[in-house]
Every structure is written in C-alpha cells, then in structure tokens.
Scaffold this active site. Sequence first.
Site, PDB file in Angstrom:
ATOM      1  N   GLN A  89       0.818  -1.216   0.000  1.00 30.11           N
ATOM      2  CA  GLN A  89       0.000   0.000   0.000  1.00 30.11           C
ATOM      3  C   GLN A  89       0.849   1.263   0.000  1.00 30.11           C
ATOM      4  O   GLN A  89       0.307   2.368  -0.057  1.00 30.11           O
ATOM      5  CB  GLN A  89      -0.921  -0.002   1.227  1.00 30.11           C
ATOM      6  CG  GLN A  89      -1.926  -1.138   1.239  1.00 30.11           C
ATOM      7  CD  GLN A  89      -2.709  -1.223   2.551  1.00 30.11           C
ATOM      8  OE1 GLN A  89      -2.531  -0.416   3.457  1.00 30.11           O
ATOM      9  NE2 GLN A  89      -3.576  -2.217   2.647  1.00 30.11           N
TER      10      GLN A  89
ATOM     11  N   HIS B  53      -1.182   0.270   5.780  1.00 27.60           N
ATOM     12  CA  HIS B  53      -1.736   1.289   6.669  1.00 27.60           C
ATOM     13  C   HIS B  53      -0.815   2.498   6.838  1.00 27.60           C
ATOM     14  O   HIS B  53      -0.374   2.820   7.939  1.00 27.60           O
ATOM     15  CB  HIS B  53      -2.091   0.686   8.027  1.00 27.60           C
ATOM     16  CG  HIS B  53      -3.206  -0.311   7.962  1.00 27.60           C
ATOM     17  ND1 HIS B  53      -3.900  -0.717   9.076  1.00 27.60           N
ATOM     18  CD2 HIS B  53      -3.766  -0.982   6.923  1.00 27.60           C
ATOM     19  CE1 HIS B  53      -4.822  -1.599   8.722  1.00 27.60           C
ATOM     20  NE2 HIS B  53      -4.754  -1.773   7.411  1.00 27.60           N
TER      21      HIS B  53
ATOM     22  N   GLU C 296     -15.426   4.328   8.835  1.00 27.79           N
ATOM     23  CA  GLU C 296     -15.973   5.458   9.577  1.00 27.79           C
ATOM     24  C   GLU C 296     -15.805   6.798   8.864  1.00 27.79           C
ATOM     25  O   GLU C 296     -14.849   7.002   8.124  1.00 27.79           O
ATOM     26  CB  GLU C 296     -15.277   5.570  10.946  1.00 27.79           C
ATOM     27  CG  GLU C 296     -15.462   4.369  11.843  1.00 27.79           C
ATOM     28  CD  GLU C 296     -14.723   4.493  13.164  1.00 27.79           C
ATOM     29  OE1 GLU C 296     -14.907   3.605  14.019  1.00 27.79           O
ATOM     30  OE2 GLU C 296     -13.976   5.484  13.353  1.00 27.79           O
TER      31      GLU C 296
ATOM     32  N   TYR D 202     -10.499 -10.026  10.492  1.00 27.17           N
ATOM     33  CA  TYR D 202     -10.664 -10.652   9.187  1.00 27.17           C
ATOM     34  C   TYR D 202     -10.884 -12.150   9.376  1.00 27.17           C
ATOM     35  O   TYR D 202     -10.144 -12.818  10.098  1.00 27.17           O
ATOM     36  CB  TYR D 202      -9.431 -10.403   8.316  1.00 27.17           C
ATOM     37  CG  TYR D 202      -9.265  -8.949   7.944  1.00 27.17           C
ATOM     38  CD1 TYR D 202     -10.170  -8.330   7.082  1.00 27.17           C
ATOM     39  CD2 TYR D 202      -8.223  -8.201   8.469  1.00 27.17           C
ATOM     40  CE1 TYR D 202     -10.033  -6.988   6.753  1.00 27.17           C
ATOM     41  CE2 TYR D 202      -8.070  -6.865   8.139  1.00 27.17           C
ATOM     42  CZ  TYR D 202      -8.978  -6.258   7.281  1.00 27.17           C
ATOM     43  OH  TYR D 202      -8.839  -4.930   6.954  1.00 27.17           O
TER      44      TYR D 202
END
Length: 372
Positions: free
Chosen positions: A82, A148, A241, A262
């Site tokens: 990522q 992340h 959120e 998960y």
Amino acid sequence: MTRSIALSFTACLAVAGFTSTLAQAQTTEVVASGLQNPWGVAFIGEGRMLVTERPGRMRVVGADGRLGAPLAGLPPIDAGGQGGLLDVITDRGFASNRTVYFCYSEPAASGGGNSTAMASATLSADATRLGDIKVIFSQSPKVSSRSHFGCRIAQASDGSLFLTLGDRFSRMNDAQTLDNHHGKVVRVKATGGAHPDNPFVGRAGALPEIWSYGHRNVQGAALAADGRLWTSEHGPQGGDEINRPQAGKNHGWPVITFGENYGGGAIGEGITSKPGLEQPLHQWTPSIAPSGLAFVTSDRYGAAWKGNLLAGSLKFRYLSRLVIEGDRVVREEKLLPKLNQRVRDVREGPDGFIYLLTDDRDGQLLRLLPGR
C-alpha cells in the site's frame, strides 16, 4: 440510460425518500488515462493538474488530458504494497510561491522499515521538476510493514497541515498511546515542527505533533466550510468510519470498533462504545473501503448538493454522497453504481467540477458531470 430506465430509477429514489433534485443520474467523462495506480490530484492553474502514481511518480496532466513526463526531484520512496507516492496538495499561496506538499512511504536510512513522511517542494516554472525539497514530518517509529500508511493532507486556514497516519496494521495497539505516531492525525507547521497550539505540546511522554489518536487507517481528509477537519477511515472487517477529529480526542481504535477480525471474531472486548472515546459520525458495515473525501461548495450540481460530503469507495467501486446536517450524516446516496472502478481520490476543482482518480494499473482521471 433509456428514458424508461431513468424514470424507474427516479421513482425508486422517490420511494426511498429522495427528492427529484437528488435523483438525477450522474455520468463521468475521462480527462486522462494511462495512470498507474494514481493516488492524489492537485490543481496548479490553467486547467492543469498534478497527479501522483503510487509506484513513485508525479506527473502534470495538461488541460488537454496529456500526461507529462515524471517530475524530477522526488526523494527516495519505498514503494510496495500500500506504500509509495501517495497524496499531494498545493499550498494556499501556490499562485505566488509554487509550493506543493506531498506524502509518501519513506525508507529507513538504515535500510530496514519505513514510515509515512510529508515533504514540501517548489514546482519549477516549466513544471518539469521539484526543487527545494524539505521533509517537514516523518512518522516515528519506522517499522517493517507494507500496510496502513494513511497519508492524506489538508491545509488549514493558518497554513498549518493536517496529515493522517495509519497504525501500520501490525502495531494497532500503538494507536492508544501518545509516544508514537501510529494511528494518529498530526498537525504541523508548513515549515515543519509541531503546531504550538496542538493539544499535547509540553506533555511528558507525548509527541507534540499529535492532534487526535485512536485511528486505524485514515484514507480521506477534507476541510468543511467552517474550517473543521473531516476524515474517512478504514475499519477492519466492517466499521469503516466518517469522523471529525478534534484536538486531543481519542477515536477508540482498537478498543472500540464496529468491525471484527478478518475471517471473523471480536477485536478486543468486541465493544462499540466506551466512555471517553469518540463515536463515528457515520459507519459502514460491511466495509466500503472509503478513500478520497471532498465537500461540495460549487453550484455545478445544484443547491441540494452544496455542503454535501463525497467519499470514494475502493471496495464497491462507487461514489458516496453524504448529506450533512450540522455534525450529523443524515442520508447517503450511492452514485455511479456501474463505474466498476476503485475510486481512490475525490477533489473539487477550481472550476467547481468534482474530479475522481481510479486506482488501477491503467487508472483514470475523471470529471463528474451534473445530472440531467
């Protein structure tokens, strides 16, 4: 869309409580294509835009949609998973100072691990290179992770910068402590260093850059008309959120969450609220993987859209329109249900149009057209 299908779609929305002004089908047009996993877009005048590509390139997209060569001058970037070259914005005074800010996964000097960093730079007059590179924030500590990074930037009216930071996946409990930058939103001066009004300045054991904490992986950030920061955040399996991070507030991750591990199973005590911890203004279960975030301020899409919040969905590949009343999300409309592309970034341009980036090896820059 045929007239009969459009009328049926409008009728369904009317039953669901939407007015006819909200039920106009949206379409997009391609501004540019051939972008490899684009992540952030910023506007530099004369119809041109800067676009980042996650593998580590930044390009100028011309007013005609043509892609420029990768800009020279970027610092070392640890691209993988990522991570890579992520968000980019222009300074409020860009027209005179040509300053841009970008964030990326910064490799450790020793060669082990990485973290999110933010740098300032000057875009050359011919828009071919970045100069005067200065790293104005570097997340601490660095860890070995490809996940992340967070990495959305928003600039406040005083010129200071908010930067969102993920918990690096393997360090989720760090989000609850103030001696690190994992799972935080930070606020720094444009020249670097903690903003003097930050809530933990001078507090022993707390890093002064921290604005808010208890976050998992904040992937969208936008300032409302009143200057307050709103964010979109990835939950685990469920519990994505919308938040409004405030100075010193704890948003709860991983103590409270609407998601689960998960594959199933409670996270921690499996609770969704606890005294002293902030509740999200809106949450999605199942997860939509929200990314870019933008408020609509222009008249391009009609009065009903002004003040609405737009969020891209990576997982379900649509654009979410959230109707806001005060601090409440009162309604959601799913736009572009047949887009079939991961929406990575959402921005309102100086022309009042909404622009989207799609996350693909052959990603696109799209312009959202008003419904008819």
